[in-house]
Design an enzyme around this catalytic site. Structure first.
Site, PDB file in Angstrom:
ATOM      1  N   CYS A  17       0.874  -1.265  -0.093  1.00 61.72           N
ATOM      2  CA  CYS A  17       0.049   0.026   0.021  1.00 61.72           C
ATOM      3  C   CYS A  17       0.785   1.294   0.121  1.00 61.72           C
ATOM      4  CB  CYS A  17      -0.800  -0.030   1.372  1.00 61.72           C
ATOM      5  SG  CYS A  17      -1.558  -1.327   1.525  1.00 61.72           S
ATOM      6  N   GLY A  43       0.224   0.297  -5.142  1.00 64.14           N
ATOM      7  CA  GLY A  43      -1.104  -0.458  -4.656  1.00 64.14           C
ATOM      8  C   GLY A  43      -2.171   0.182  -6.084  1.00 64.14           C
ATOM      9  N   ASN A 121       0.347   1.051   5.833  1.00 60.35           N
ATOM     10  CA  ASN A 121       0.951   0.282   4.721  1.00 60.35           C
ATOM     11  C   ASN A 121       2.001  -0.621   5.673  1.00 60.35           C
ATOM     12  OD1 ASN A 121       4.085   1.459   3.016  1.00 60.35           O
ATOM     13  ND2 ASN A 121       2.852  -0.424   2.561  1.00 60.35           N
ATOM     14  N   GLY A 122       2.014  -1.685   5.195  1.00 60.97           N
ATOM     15  CA  GLY A 122       2.774  -2.772   6.168  1.00 60.97           C
ATOM     16  C   GLY A 122       2.058  -4.121   6.116  1.00 60.97           C
ATOM     17  N   TYR A 261      12.987  -1.861  -6.042  1.00 57.88           N
ATOM     18  CA  TYR A 261      12.051  -1.892  -6.797  1.00 57.88           C
ATOM     19  C   TYR A 261      10.727  -1.027  -6.374  1.00 57.88           C
ATOM     20  CZ  TYR A 261       7.931  -3.777  -9.181  1.00 57.88           C
ATOM     21  OH  TYR A 261       6.390  -3.675  -9.762  1.00 57.88           O
TER      22      TYR A 261
HETATM   23  P1  AMP Z   1       8.330 -12.558 -11.897  1.00 58.77           P
HETATM   24  O1  AMP Z   1       7.754 -12.508 -13.367  1.00 58.77           O
HETATM   25  O2  AMP Z   1       7.337 -13.354 -11.087  1.00 58.77           O
HETATM   26  O3  AMP Z   1       9.729 -13.130 -11.932  1.00 58.77           O
HETATM   27  O4  AMP Z   1       8.514 -11.186 -11.455  1.00 58.77           O
HETATM   28  C1  AMP Z   1       9.553 -10.318 -11.683  1.00 58.77           C
HETATM   29  C2  AMP Z   1       9.143  -8.888 -12.153  1.00 58.77           C
HETATM   30  O5  AMP Z   1       7.973  -8.353 -11.341  1.00 58.77           O
HETATM   31  C3  AMP Z   1      10.451  -7.945 -12.131  1.00 58.77           C
HETATM   32  O6  AMP Z   1      10.263  -7.532 -13.480  1.00 58.77           O
HETATM   33  C4  AMP Z   1       9.856  -6.850 -11.243  1.00 58.77           C
HETATM   34  O7  AMP Z   1       9.766  -5.679 -11.743  1.00 58.77           O
HETATM   35  C5  AMP Z   1       8.425  -7.163 -10.859  1.00 58.77           C
HETATM   36  N1  AMP Z   1       8.219  -7.453  -9.321  1.00 58.77           N
HETATM   37  C6  AMP Z   1       9.011  -8.179  -8.398  1.00 58.77           C
HETATM   38  N2  AMP Z   1       8.723  -7.850  -7.145  1.00 58.77           N
HETATM   39  C7  AMP Z   1       7.472  -7.398  -7.307  1.00 58.77           C
HETATM   40  C8  AMP Z   1       6.416  -6.931  -6.228  1.00 58.77           C
HETATM   41  N3  AMP Z   1       6.397  -7.439  -5.148  1.00 58.77           N
HETATM   42  N4  AMP Z   1       5.369  -6.436  -6.626  1.00 58.77           N
HETATM   43  C9  AMP Z   1       5.068  -5.946  -8.054  1.00 58.77           C
HETATM   44  N5  AMP Z   1       6.098  -6.369  -8.981  1.00 58.77           N
HETATM   45  C10 AMP Z   1       7.309  -6.870  -8.442  1.00 58.77           C
END
Ligand code: AMP
Length: 484
Positions: A17, A43, A121-122, A261
C-alpha cells in the site's frame, strides 16, 4: 478450534500500500487525491479518502480502481470537504476472490472521545493471533483487513485520548507498519520500531503532509521536511508537530527492496535518491558480472536506472530494445496468474530492428517467479537477438516477504528451487547473473561487510534473515527454519 479462518490457507487479501495525509490546507482531500495518484505504483486495486469538517463530520469515499478514475470528479470531491484528510491505495494479491469494499482503507471507527480513521502500509505478522483473541473477547470484525485489529485494540484501551490509545494498540502489534491516521483535529503518523516501510513529513504553506514517499510531496508542491523516524509517532495539528517514541528503541531495518523496486525512482529515502541507488546497483553488476555484448537494454521501467549504470560502467551502449506500453499497470500487480502471464506481452514489446543480430544484455530489477524473464527471452529471441544475457539488479529472491511486499510462497520463487546456472538453462539464455548482496549494500551506501553494516536493511527476501518474527506463519507451520 480456531474461530476465524487462517490467513494463509485461504484467498484472503494481503496488502501492499501507499498512505498519504494532509492537515491545515483548504480542500485537503484534493491534495490527498493527487498524493495517492503519485503513490499509485504502491497499490492499484483500490483507494479511499476520509476527510473531516465540523459541519459534515467524517466523510468517506472508498473505491476499487485507479485514483485517476475515482477521485477526479468535482462532484465527488465536493463530498470530501475540509482541511484535514487522509487516504490509502492498496492492492490484493493473487486469488483475492471476493474483495470487498469494506476492506478498502482508510478504516473508520467512532470512539467515545470521537472518530478516528486509519490507513496502514505494511503487514501485521501477529494479526491472526490478535484477531482470534479479540473475537474471543467479543470484538465484531467488519472487514477482512488486518488493520482492523488496530481499531479493536484501540477500543479496548483505557487511555483517555486517541493518540494514547493508538500507542497502546500498536505496542501489541508485531510486524511492519507505517500508519497515517486522523481524528477531528489531528493528523497522526507512526512508524514501526524497525522502520521497515517508509513515511515522510512534508510542509505546504501552513499545512503538514504525511506521505509514503517524497515523490507524492513533489506533485503537490510540498517541501520535504524529514522522514518520520523508526518507532516515532508524530501528531500534526494546525499549530505544529509533536513527536514521541512510544516503543522500545531498536536498530532500524528499512526494507532494501524499496530501493530495488518498490519505491519510485524520483523518491528520496534515507537521504539517498532511489534512482541513484538503482544506477549504482547497475555499476556493481557490471563490475561483478561483465560480459561482451553490443547493447544494454533495460526491462522497462523498473530495470532502467540499473541498465544505465551497467552501460556507463561497461561502456556498452544503452538502448531501449524493449518498449513499454505506458497504459498498462505493473504486470505483477494483476491478481491472477493467467492475467499476469498475458500481462508481460500486453505491457512490453521488442524493438525488433534494434535487437536483430545483436548480443543483448537485458537488465531487470528482480526475478521472482521467472515469468517475466521467460516471456522476455522468447520475445527477444523471436526478434532475432544473436545472444541474450540477463543481469538482475538484486540478489536471488529466495524467501517471501512478510512485511508488506507481495511475494509468492517459497516454492514459487524460482531462485529458491534453482541455482543461478539452473535458472540460466531453464530460461535458455547465454548467461544470467544476479548482483551479490554485498554489491547491493555497497550501492545502497554501505561499504562495510555484512556483520558491521550500519544501517542494516531488512534483506529477508534475499537472505531469510527475518528481523520480526512472523508469528502467525510459524504457528500455522508455513515457515521453514530461516524465519524461526
Ligand atoms: P516474475 O515475473 O514473477 O519473475 O516477477 C518479476 C518482475 O516483477 C520484475 O520485472 C519486477 O519488476 C516485478 N516485481 C518484483 N517484485 C514485485 C512485487 N513485489 N510487486 C510487484 N512487482 C514486482
Amino acid at each position: 478450534m480456531p474461530i476465524c479462518s487462517h490467513p494463509f490457507d485461504d484467498d484472503k487479501l494481503h496488502e501492499e500500500c501507499g498512505v498519504f495525509g494532509a492537515i491545515g490546507i483548504q480542500d485537503a482531500a484534493n491534495f490527498v487525491a493527487l498524493g495517492l495518484h503519485a503513490l499509485q505504483h504502491r497499490g492499484q486495486e483500490a483507494g479511499g479518502i476520509v476527510s473531516y469538517t465540523q459541519a459534515t463530520g467524517f466523510n468517506t469515499v472508498r473505491r476499487f480502481g485507479y485514483v485517476r478514475d475515482n477521485f477526479t470528479s468535482a462532484k465527488l470531491m465536493e463530498t470530501l470537504p475540509g482541511a484535514l484528510a487522509i487516504g490509502h491505495v492498496r492492492y490484493s494479491t493473487s486469488g483475492a476472490k471476493g474483495a470487498q469494499i469494506r476492506d478498502v482503507q482508510p478504516l473508520f471507527a467512532e470512539f467515545a472521545m470521537g472518530g478516528c480513521a486509519i490507513a496502514h502500509n505494511g503487514n501485521i505478522t501477529n494479526a491472526h493471533a490478535l484477531r482470534q483473541e479479540l473475537i474471543e473477547r467479543g470484538s465484531i470484525f467488519q472487514s477482512g483487513s488486518d488493520t482492523e485489529c488496530m481499531i479493536h485494540l484501540m477500543a479496548r484501551s483505557i487511555q483517555k485520548n486517541i493518540p494514547e490509545r493508538m500507542k497502546d494498540a500498536l505496542r501489541r502489534v508485531e510486524g511492519a507498519f507505517s500508519v497515517v491516521a486522523m481524528t477531528r483535529s489531528k493528523l497522526i503518523g507512526v512508524r514501526d520500531p524497525l522502520g521497515v516501510r517508509p513515511l515522510m513529513l512534508g510542509r505546504i504553506g501552513d499545512g503538514w503532509i504525511l506521505s509514503s514517499e517524497t515523490c507524492a510531496l513533489d506533485i503537490i508542491g510540498a517541501e520535504f521536511v524529514r522522514e518520520i523516524e523508526p518507532g516515532e509517532m508524530v501528531i500534526c495539528t494546525e499549530s505544529g508537530v509533536e513527536s514521541s517514541f512510544p516503543f522500545d528503541r531498536r536498530p532500524s531495518r528499512f526494507c532494501i527492496f524499496e530501493h530495488v523496486y518498490f519505491s519510485r525512482p524520483d523518491s528520496i529515502i534515507g537521504g539517498q535518491s532511489v534512482y541513484e541507488t538503482r544506477r549504482r546497483i547497475g555499476i556493481e553488476l557490471a563490475k561483478e558480472a561483465p560480459v561482451e555484448a553490443d547493447l544494454v537494454c533495460p526491462i522497462p521501467d523498473s530495470g532502467t536506472p540499473a541498465a544505465i549504470g551497467y552501460s556507463q560502467e561497461s561502456g556498452i551502449p544503452f538502448a531501449m530494445g524493449i518498449v513499454r506500453n505506458q497504459y498498462m499497470g505493473r504486470t505483477f500487480i494483476e491478481p491472477t496468474e493467467q492475467i499476469r502471464n498475458m500481462g508481460v506481452r500486453l505491457k512490453l514489446n521488442v524493438n525488433r530492428s534494434m535487437i536483430a543480430g545483436k548480443r543483448v544484455i537485458l537488465v531487470d530489477d528482480s526475478v521472482v517467479r521467472g515469468t517475466t524473464s521467460l516471456k522476455i527471452r522468447e520475445m527477444v529471441l523471436d526478434a532475432g537477438a544473436a545472444e541474450v544475457h540477463f543481469r538482475i539488479a538484486s540478489p536471488p529472491t529466495t524467501w517471501p516477504c512478510f512485511y508488506g511486499v507481495d511475494t509468492p510462497e517459497r516454492e514459487k520463487l524460482i531462485a529458491a528451487t534453482m541455482s543461478e546456472d539452473e535458472i540460466c538453462k531453464y530460461l535458455g539464455v547465454n548467461s544470467l547473473r544476479f548482483v551479490s548482496l554485498d554489491g547491493l549494500y555497497r550501492a545502497a551506501g554501505e561499504e562495510k561487510g555484512r556483520d558491521t553494516r550500519s544501517p542494516q536493511y531488512c534483506d529477508a527476501c534475499f537472505s531469510g534473515d527475518y528481523p520480526i518474527r512472523p508469528s502467525d506463519r510459524i504457528s500455522a507451520g508455513f515457515v521453514t527454519k530461516a524465519a524461526e
